[in-house]
Design a protein around this motif. Structure first.
Motif, short mmCIF file in Angstrom:
data_model
loop_
_atom_site.label_atom_id
_atom_site.label_comp_id
_atom_site.label_asym_id
_atom_site.label_seq_id
_atom_site.Cartn_x
_atom_site.Cartn_y
_atom_site.Cartn_z
N ASP A 167 -7.91 -2.48 9.12
CA ASP A 167 -6.89 -3.16 8.32
C ASP A 167 -5.57 -3.04 9.06
O ASP A 167 -5.34 -2.08 9.80
CB ASP A 167 -6.78 -2.52 6.93
CG ASP A 167 -6.15 -3.46 5.92
OD1 ASP A 167 -6.88 -4.07 5.11
OD2 ASP A 167 -4.90 -3.62 5.95
N ALA B 8 -10.29 -6.49 7.72
CA ALA B 8 -9.23 -6.22 6.72
C ALA B 8 -9.83 -5.55 5.48
O ALA B 8 -9.90 -6.12 4.40
CB ALA B 8 -8.50 -7.50 6.36
N TYR C 138 0.84 -1.21 0.00
CA TYR C 138 0.00 0.00 0.00
C TYR C 138 0.88 1.26 0.00
O TYR C 138 0.62 2.21 -0.74
CB TYR C 138 -0.91 0.02 1.24
CG TYR C 138 -2.10 -0.92 1.19
CD1 TYR C 138 -3.16 -0.71 0.30
CD2 TYR C 138 -2.19 -2.00 2.07
CE1 TYR C 138 -4.26 -1.56 0.30
CE2 TYR C 138 -3.29 -2.86 2.06
CZ TYR C 138 -4.32 -2.62 1.17
OH TYR C 138 -5.43 -3.46 1.15
C1 LIG Z 1 -6.43 -9.71 -0.14
S1 LIG Z 1 -6.61 -8.23 0.73
C2 LIG Z 1 -8.38 -8.08 0.83
C3 LIG Z 1 -8.82 -6.70 1.22
C4 LIG Z 1 -10.35 -6.50 1.25
N1 LIG Z 1 -10.97 -7.39 2.22
C5 LIG Z 1 -10.93 -6.66 -0.13
O1 LIG Z 1 -11.66 -7.64 -0.35
O2 LIG Z 1 -10.64 -5.81 -0.98
C6 LIG Z 1 -6.14 -8.70 2.36
C7 LIG Z 1 -6.15 -7.53 3.33
O3 LIG Z 1 -5.86 -8.06 4.62
C8 LIG Z 1 -5.10 -7.12 5.32
N2 LIG Z 1 -4.46 -7.87 6.41
C9 LIG Z 1 -3.52 -8.83 6.31
N3 LIG Z 1 -3.19 -9.30 7.53
C10 LIG Z 1 -3.96 -8.63 8.41
C11 LIG Z 1 -4.08 -8.66 9.83
N4 LIG Z 1 -3.33 -9.48 10.59
N5 LIG Z 1 -4.95 -7.82 10.42
C12 LIG Z 1 -5.72 -6.98 9.68
N6 LIG Z 1 -5.64 -6.91 8.33
C13 LIG Z 1 -4.78 -7.72 7.70
C14 LIG Z 1 -4.16 -6.56 4.26
O4 LIG Z 1 -3.58 -5.34 4.62
C15 LIG Z 1 -5.12 -6.45 3.06
O5 LIG Z 1 -5.75 -5.21 3.02
#
Ligand SMILES: C[S@@+](CC[C@H](N)C(=O)[O-])C[C@H]1O[C@@H](n2cnc3c(N)ncnc32)[C@H](O)[C@@H]1O
Length: 223
Positions: free
Chosen positions: A90, A69, A28
């Protein structure tokens, strides 16, 4: 190499270094505000969520919802526009700052938080929890903890909607992303939720089409 392949290479590099979770923030932060560089950002709410909200029994306006997230915030904004009181988080502070820039007048409460170490006051607080594509983006050794935390957000009589890439037990799950098996999702039941709906489908909105699961769970009274 296209943007998706470049993002995957970056993820694999962080995985090899043993600092996998940091790659999300790295991606990001290095994108310079260009959403084309974020493979999962398509500038619209998740079509499965949009469709599900048209089905009978959507959450009532004013219900508390949590978007797990949330990435760039489209799902959270969609639910807020439907009258829900939305919290969205997130791990990446850059993603959260981006949401706030995109939606300056938002009603969504955006915050940076770690799914694996969430604020304790979120425990059993939300009538709707929405999770799309996060579980599949985590290395399998983090899955169990992530499932337990997500289940814990669901209030009594609340629901959890999960959308994920899918695979069979005997198919290779080389990630990222790591498509989930039906058994992996069943862990939500082991965490005290009841499976209300389970759909296994080919998402033809993608090219090539992607196999996905959509699963709906609820926490029954006293559960
Ligand atoms: C594949 S993306 C999906 C984002 C969103 N849910 C979408 O469908 O567009 C995965 C997201 O999970 C977040 N993420 C990964 N590990 C995480 C954690 N431990 N806690 C919170 N967010 C997390 C990442 O920053 C990313 O934005």
């Amino acid at each position: 190499m296209n943007h998706r392949e470049r993002a995957r290479e970056l993820a694999l590099e962080y995985l090899r270094r043993g600092s996998f979770p940091e790659w999300f923030e790295a991606l990001y932060a290095s994108s310079g505000g260009n959403a084309d560089l974020i493979p999962w950002a398509d500038g619209r709410p998740n079509p499965c969520l949009v469709e599900w909200m048209t089905e009978p029994g959507p959450p009532a306006p004013g219900s508390r919802a949590l978007v797990v997230a949330c990435g760039l915030g489209d799902d959270a904004e969609f639910l807020a526009a439907r009258g829900l009181e939305v919290t969205a988080f997130d791990l990446s502070p850059s993603a959260i700052a981006w949401c706030r820039r995109r939606f300056p007048d938002t009603r969504v409460d955006y915050l940076a938080a770690d799914l694996l170490d969430p604020p304790p006051q979120w425990r059993r607080r939300f009538s709707l929890v929405f999770e799309a594509y996060t579980l599949q983006s985590l290395p399998p050794d983090m899955l169990e903890r992530a499932v337990a935390r997500i289940a814990d957000f669901v209030a009594t009589d609340g629901r959890l909607l999960v959308v994920t890439r899918a695979r069979e037990e005997n198919e290779a799950g080389d990630g990222p992303p790591w498509p989930l098996t039906r058994a992996a999702l069943h862990a939500f039941v082991a965490e005290g939720l009841r499976e209300v709906d389970f759909r296994d489908f080919l998402d033809r909105r993608e090219d090539p089409p992607v196999r996905r699961f959509l699963a709906l769970y609820e926490r029954c009274g006293g559960g």
